[in-house]
Structures are given as C-alpha cells and as structure tokens.
Enzyme design. Structure first.
Site, PDB file in Angstrom:
ATOM      1  N   CYS A   6       0.859  -1.182   0.000  1.00 17.74           N
ATOM      2  CA  CYS A   6       0.000   0.000   0.000  1.00 17.74           C
ATOM      3  C   CYS A   6       0.895   1.231   0.000  1.00 17.74           C
ATOM      4  O   CYS A   6       1.874   1.289   0.750  1.00 17.74           O
ATOM      5  CB  CYS A   6      -0.901   0.001   1.235  1.00 17.74           C
ATOM      6  SG  CYS A   6      -2.016   1.417   1.286  1.00 17.74           S
ATOM      7  N   HIS A  66      -8.887  -3.516  -3.249  1.00 21.01           N
ATOM      8  CA  HIS A  66      -7.990  -2.768  -2.362  1.00 21.01           C
ATOM      9  C   HIS A  66      -8.376  -1.286  -2.349  1.00 21.01           C
ATOM     10  O   HIS A  66      -8.456  -0.665  -1.294  1.00 21.01           O
ATOM     11  CB  HIS A  66      -6.543  -2.966  -2.845  1.00 21.01           C
ATOM     12  CG  HIS A  66      -5.507  -2.259  -2.039  1.00 21.01           C
ATOM     13  ND1 HIS A  66      -4.613  -2.924  -1.227  1.00 21.01           N
ATOM     14  CD2 HIS A  66      -5.198  -0.946  -1.921  1.00 21.01           C
ATOM     15  CE1 HIS A  66      -3.809  -2.039  -0.648  1.00 21.01           C
ATOM     16  NE2 HIS A  66      -4.145  -0.826  -1.061  1.00 21.01           N
ATOM     17  N   GLU A  67      -8.625  -0.714  -3.528  1.00 21.68           N
ATOM     18  CA  GLU A  67      -8.968   0.715  -3.606  1.00 21.68           C
ATOM     19  C   GLU A  67     -10.361   0.996  -3.046  1.00 21.68           C
ATOM     20  O   GLU A  67     -10.564   2.006  -2.369  1.00 21.68           O
ATOM     21  CB  GLU A  67      -8.843   1.231  -5.046  1.00 21.68           C
ATOM     22  CG  GLU A  67      -7.437   1.161  -5.610  1.00 21.68           C
ATOM     23  CD  GLU A  67      -6.356   1.709  -4.692  1.00 21.68           C
ATOM     24  OE1 GLU A  67      -6.562   2.754  -4.032  1.00 21.68           O
ATOM     25  OE2 GLU A  67      -5.271   1.091  -4.633  1.00 21.68           O
ATOM     26  N   HIS A 110     -10.094   1.304   0.577  1.00 17.81           N
ATOM     27  CA  HIS A 110      -9.637   2.638   0.982  1.00 17.81           C
ATOM     28  C   HIS A 110     -10.811   3.605   1.087  1.00 17.81           C
ATOM     29  O   HIS A 110     -10.891   4.403   2.023  1.00 17.81           O
ATOM     30  CB  HIS A 110      -8.621   3.205  -0.014  1.00 17.81           C
ATOM     31  CG  HIS A 110      -7.214   2.832   0.272  1.00 17.81           C
ATOM     32  ND1 HIS A 110      -6.569   3.147   1.446  1.00 17.81           N
ATOM     33  CD2 HIS A 110      -6.314   2.163  -0.477  1.00 17.81           C
ATOM     34  CE1 HIS A 110      -5.333   2.698   1.408  1.00 17.81           C
ATOM     35  NE2 HIS A 110      -5.144   2.081   0.250  1.00 17.81           N
TER      36      HIS A 110
END
Length: 189
Positions: A109, A151-152, A155
């Site tokens: 990350c 993953h994004e 976030h």
C-alpha cells in the site's frame, strides 16, 4: 549514504501515510452529475499522483490510488492495470457481489510502503460505480484486477488491507518480500 525508506519516498510524493484519520474514515460519495466538475478535478489529481509515483517506482502488477491517499475524503479512485490496459476510474464504487473462490497474495500500500501483507480476497468481484453523467455502471473484475479494485474500494470505505489479513499473518518488510520473488499467480480456469 543513507537510503530513503519507501514510506518516506511516498510521503515526499504527497501520499498520506498510515496513522492519518482520513485513511480510516469512509469517503463521501459524489452527487453525480451535479458534482461532475469536482469529480473530474479529483480524478485529474489522482492521475497526477499516479504519474509522480510511477516515475520513481515501477509497478509490474499494476497500481491504484484512492482520493483519501492524497488527502481528499471523496469516493474516487484510479486503478492502472499492468501493461498497456487503460486506467479504470472508480466513482462511488461498491462491491455488489463476489465469488466464493478466493486466494491469498501479498499486497502493498502506498500509505505504508515499507511492508507487505498476505491478504485473502475473492477471485471475482462485481462492482457498481457511477459515471460522471450519473449513470450506474456494473463491471465484473477477476484475479489481479479484482484484487487491485477491491484494495482501492477498501480505501474508500476507510479500510486498510491489514484489516483483511488473517490474525496469524504478520506484515513482512518490503526487503524480505523483494527477496521472496513472489509475484501474484492465478490458476487458469
């Protein structure tokens, strides 16, 4: 000569680092098309950040960045798949379905770039996002691209990949990861 730690390198490129509240706060969605100009401005900033970062660090598996990582608490992210594939812009994305089948791969990350973690993720996800025009768009992503997108989206939901790791798994220093030669691998269906 002292080398610069990877996390310091990202900080120098204006990537928000672990510990900042914005990384654990869900991002505010856009009201599209009303906020189209704002969304376009933020997407431009995300592309500028990706460009800065890719000048100093190669990403063979692709890369992504979410607006909170550049200090903007809005639901926008950009993912650059590996190779010459076009970038994927995500506005107000949410995962609406995922495959039961999953695997574990190492992830990194930009917001804590000194370590890598072994993270389980589904091999396929269905994502609903919003176009600048306000239309809802549904797309299915698989394997490595599903991992990058997931993953994004995490976030944007205020989650870091460490929250998805198994309790018994430990983060490893990036130097140890590099020595392992571990690339993401997926079995052919």
């Amino acid at each position: 000569m002292t080398s610069v730690r990877p996390s310091q390198q990202m900080r120098d490129l204006d990537v928000v680092q672990e510990g900042a509240a914005i990384l654990t706060t869900p991002a505010r969605p856009f009201d599209l098309p009303t906020e189209q100009d704002e969304a376009e401005r933020i997407v431009d900033e995300l592309f500028a950040a990706l460009n800065r970062i890719s000048q100093v660090h190669p990403f063979a598996k692709g890369m992504g960045i979410a607006a909170p990582q550049i200090g903007i608490g809005r639901a926008a992210a950009v993912v650059q798949p590996p190779g010459d594939a076009p970038a994927i812009i995500l506005l107000n994305p949410r995962i609406t379905a995922h495959a039961e089948a999953s695997d574990e791969q190492y992830e990194g990350c930009l917001s804590f770039f000194d370590v890598r973690g072994f993270v389980p993720r589904p091999l396929e996800i269905t994502v609903e996002s919003t176009a600048l025009t306000g239309e809802r768009v549904t797309t299915v992503y698989e394997h490595g691209l599903a991992r990058l997108i997931h993953h994004e989206i995490d976030h944007l939901d205020g989650l870091l990949y460490t929250s998805r790791m198994r309790v018994e798994e430990a983060l490893i220093p990036v130097e140890q990861y590099r020595q392992s030669g571990q690339a993401w691998s997926y079995e052919s269906a």
